[in-house]
Enzyme design. Structure first.
Site, PDB file in Angstrom:
ATOM      1  N   ILE A   1       0.839  -1.203   0.000  1.00  0.00           N
ATOM      2  CA  ILE A   1       0.000   0.000   0.000  1.00  0.00           C
ATOM      3  C   ILE A   1       0.867   1.244   0.000  1.00  0.00           C
ATOM      4  O   ILE A   1       0.611   2.185  -0.758  1.00  0.00           O
ATOM      5  CB  ILE A   1      -0.952  -0.010   1.205  1.00  0.00           C
ATOM      6  CG1 ILE A   1      -1.901  -1.207   1.126  1.00  0.00           C
ATOM      7  CG2 ILE A   1      -1.753   1.294   1.264  1.00  0.00           C
ATOM      8  CD1 ILE A   1      -2.746  -1.425   2.362  1.00  0.00           C
TER       9      ILE A   1
ATOM     10  N   ALA B   1      -4.332   2.499   8.316  1.00  0.00           N
ATOM     11  CA  ALA B   1      -3.727   1.219   8.705  1.00  0.00           C
ATOM     12  C   ALA B   1      -4.531   0.602   9.848  1.00  0.00           C
ATOM     13  O   ALA B   1      -5.497  -0.121   9.623  1.00  0.00           O
ATOM     14  CB  ALA B   1      -2.268   1.430   9.082  1.00  0.00           C
ATOM     15  N   ARG B   2      -4.141   0.890  11.088  1.00  0.00           N
ATOM     16  CA  ARG B   2      -4.826   0.391  12.268  1.00  0.00           C
ATOM     17  C   ARG B   2      -4.896   1.506  13.307  1.00  0.00           C
ATOM     18  O   ARG B   2      -3.919   2.215  13.542  1.00  0.00           O
ATOM     19  CB  ARG B   2      -4.109  -0.836  12.853  1.00  0.00           C
ATOM     20  CG  ARG B   2      -4.284  -2.101  12.027  1.00  0.00           C
ATOM     21  CD  ARG B   2      -5.723  -2.593  12.072  1.00  0.00           C
ATOM     22  NE  ARG B   2      -5.941  -3.838  11.355  1.00  0.00           N
ATOM     23  CZ  ARG B   2      -6.360  -3.922  10.092  1.00  0.00           C
ATOM     24  NH1 ARG B   2      -6.577  -2.808   9.412  1.00  0.00           N
ATOM     25  NH2 ARG B   2      -6.567  -5.099   9.534  1.00  0.00           N
TER      26      ARG B   2
ATOM     27  N   ASP C   1      -9.400   6.262   8.369  1.00  0.00           N
ATOM     28  CA  ASP C   1     -10.446   5.277   8.112  1.00  0.00           C
ATOM     29  C   ASP C   1     -10.541   4.298   9.277  1.00  0.00           C
ATOM     30  O   ASP C   1     -11.350   3.378   9.248  1.00  0.00           O
ATOM     31  CB  ASP C   1     -10.130   4.520   6.814  1.00  0.00           C
ATOM     32  CG  ASP C   1     -11.269   3.623   6.357  1.00  0.00           C
ATOM     33  OD1 ASP C   1     -12.434   4.078   6.397  1.00  0.00           O
ATOM     34  OD2 ASP C   1     -11.007   2.475   5.969  1.00  0.00           O
TER      35      ASP C   1
ATOM     36  N   GLU D   1     -13.652   0.913  17.626  1.00  0.00           N
ATOM     37  CA  GLU D   1     -14.636   0.990  16.551  1.00  0.00           C
ATOM     38  C   GLU D   1     -15.855   0.143  16.885  1.00  0.00           C
ATOM     39  O   GLU D   1     -15.706  -1.031  17.229  1.00  0.00           O
ATOM     40  CB  GLU D   1     -14.017   0.501  15.230  1.00  0.00           C
ATOM     41  CG  GLU D   1     -12.851   1.335  14.743  1.00  0.00           C
ATOM     42  CD  GLU D   1     -12.234   0.795  13.457  1.00  0.00           C
ATOM     43  OE1 GLU D   1     -12.766  -0.182  12.899  1.00  0.00           O
ATOM     44  OE2 GLU D   1     -11.217   1.355  13.018  1.00  0.00           O
TER      45      GLU D   1
ATOM     46  N   HIS E   1     -14.184   2.938   8.570  1.00  0.00           N
ATOM     47  CA  HIS E   1     -13.450   1.725   8.182  1.00  0.00           C
ATOM     48  C   HIS E   1     -14.055   1.122   6.907  1.00  0.00           C
ATOM     49  O   HIS E   1     -14.363  -0.071   6.847  1.00  0.00           O
ATOM     50  CB  HIS E   1     -13.448   0.699   9.317  1.00  0.00           C
ATOM     51  CG  HIS E   1     -12.234  -0.174   9.305  1.00  0.00           C
ATOM     52  ND1 HIS E   1     -11.673  -0.708  10.442  1.00  0.00           N
ATOM     53  CD2 HIS E   1     -11.453  -0.618   8.278  1.00  0.00           C
ATOM     54  CE1 HIS E   1     -10.623  -1.445  10.137  1.00  0.00           C
ATOM     55  NE2 HIS E   1     -10.470  -1.407   8.826  1.00  0.00           N
TER      56      HIS E   1
ATOM     57  N   GLY F   1     -12.560   1.683   3.774  1.00  0.00           N
ATOM     58  CA  GLY F   1     -11.565   1.749   2.708  1.00  0.00           C
ATOM     59  C   GLY F   1     -11.534   0.542   1.796  1.00  0.00           C
ATOM     60  O   GLY F   1     -11.298   0.665   0.595  1.00  0.00           O
TER      61      GLY F   1
END
Length: 319
Positions: free
Chosen positions: A154, A228-229, A253, A258, A277, A279
């Site tokens: 990525i 990413a995270r 994102d 979450e 989230h 993406g």
């Protein structure tokens, strides 16, 4: 009794068709605890397929001694205890590189929207405030320095698009990559970048990597992007950096929790743009991740050749 594949979450329709077409296995849709426990009691489960929410930890593995394979229709494996699976000689399958294009696009979209203040620009028109254009403030990305943390699949795609937009790219990563961009120390990337974009896996080493100390090393007014995270960033420190003006903006994102709590200050902050989230949830990528995972799962269970590198813990298993 037929061997079983336990499905913890829904999959794309195309992937389900492939899965159900293999009559060698009974597919159990264990979307709730009652069905899950009933399937476990019946036994003979060979594989588990999940996405991002279904948790596969030691306690679940303990209950399924026949388990041979755990598959995740996606790339990250935060919801699977890979080390525990490896100890038990259970293959862990994912869909490497399946979401690289869409996450790179999403990252660039966030960068452009945040840098150019597009949300405000759209809102002015939708709310009938055309005359407010005189107060609009935004900037272009051309000539800005993009610092990429994590130059994997990525990160490379993000860098290539950013370069095409006229950005200068530098990076820090666990390993030096064959790319035409300078690899700097983490501190140098933080010091020199106008925009920082995160493309790292979540590990014990990267959790809270972007903390108050790291944020203090960034340029005043710099932008931070995370696709990413969420837990790579210390959200308390992030909020403080936004409130103080040290950080010019944040777009993401992913979040540490979450869905976020209703009173999460990041959501309402004027200098943040956050998506839920989504993406990887484009139709093309979602379908590709699910079908790739199902095809490789069935291939492995049936003793056929699967895609290269789809078994994440291949090295740990010695295969």
């Amino acid at each position: 009794m037929k061997q079983k594949i336990l499905l913890l979450e829904t999959l794309a329709e195309e992937a389900m068709e492939i899965l159900l077409a293999d009559n060698s296995y009974e597919v159990i849709l264990a979307f709730n605890e009652e069905v899950l426990q009933a399937a476990i009691e019946e036994g003979n489960i060979q594989a588990i397929i999940t996405r991002g929410k279904g948790q596969v930890r030691a306690n679940l593995m303990d209950q399924i001694p026949s388990l041979q394979l755990i598959a995740r229709a996606g790339v990250g494996l935060d919801n699977i205890d890979v080390d525990e699976a490896s100890k038990r000689k259970i293959k862990v399958v994912n869909a490497p590189n399946s979401n690289a294009n869409t996450i790179a696009e999403h990252t660039i979209s966030l960068i452009l929207n945040l840098q150019r203040n597009m949300y405000t620009a759209f809102s002015m028109v939708k709310e009938g405030r055309w005359k407010d254009r005189g107060n609009y403030v935004g900037d272009e990305v051309h000539g800005k320095t993009l610092g990429i943390l994590g130059m994997g699949n990525i990160g490379k795609k993000v860098a290539k698009i950013a370069e095409a937009l006229g950005m200068k790219v530098c990076y820090w990563s666990a390993f030096k990559e064959d790319v035409p961009y300078p690899m700097l120390s983490l501190q140098e990337v933080l010091n020199n970048s106008d925009i920082i974009s995160l493309h790292l896996p979540l590990t014990s080493e990267t959790e809270n990597m972007i903390n108050s100390e790291a944020l203090a090393q960034m340029k005043k007014g710099a932008l931070l992007i995370n696709t990413a995270r969420g837990k790579i960033i210390d959200q308390k420190a992030l909020n403080e950096a936004l409130e103080s003006g040290k950080l010019g903006g944040f777009a993401a994102d992913v979040l540490a929790v979450e869905p976020p709590e209703a009173d999460e200050p990041l959501i309402k902050h004027p200098n943040t743009l956050i998506t839920a989230h989504v993406g990887s949830l484009t139709k093309t990528t979602y379908t590709q991740m699910c079908t790739m995972t199902v095809e490789n799962t069935l291939a492995i269970l049936n003793g056929k050749e699967a895609s290269p590198n789809c078994i994440f813990n291949r090295k740990a298993l010695g295969i």
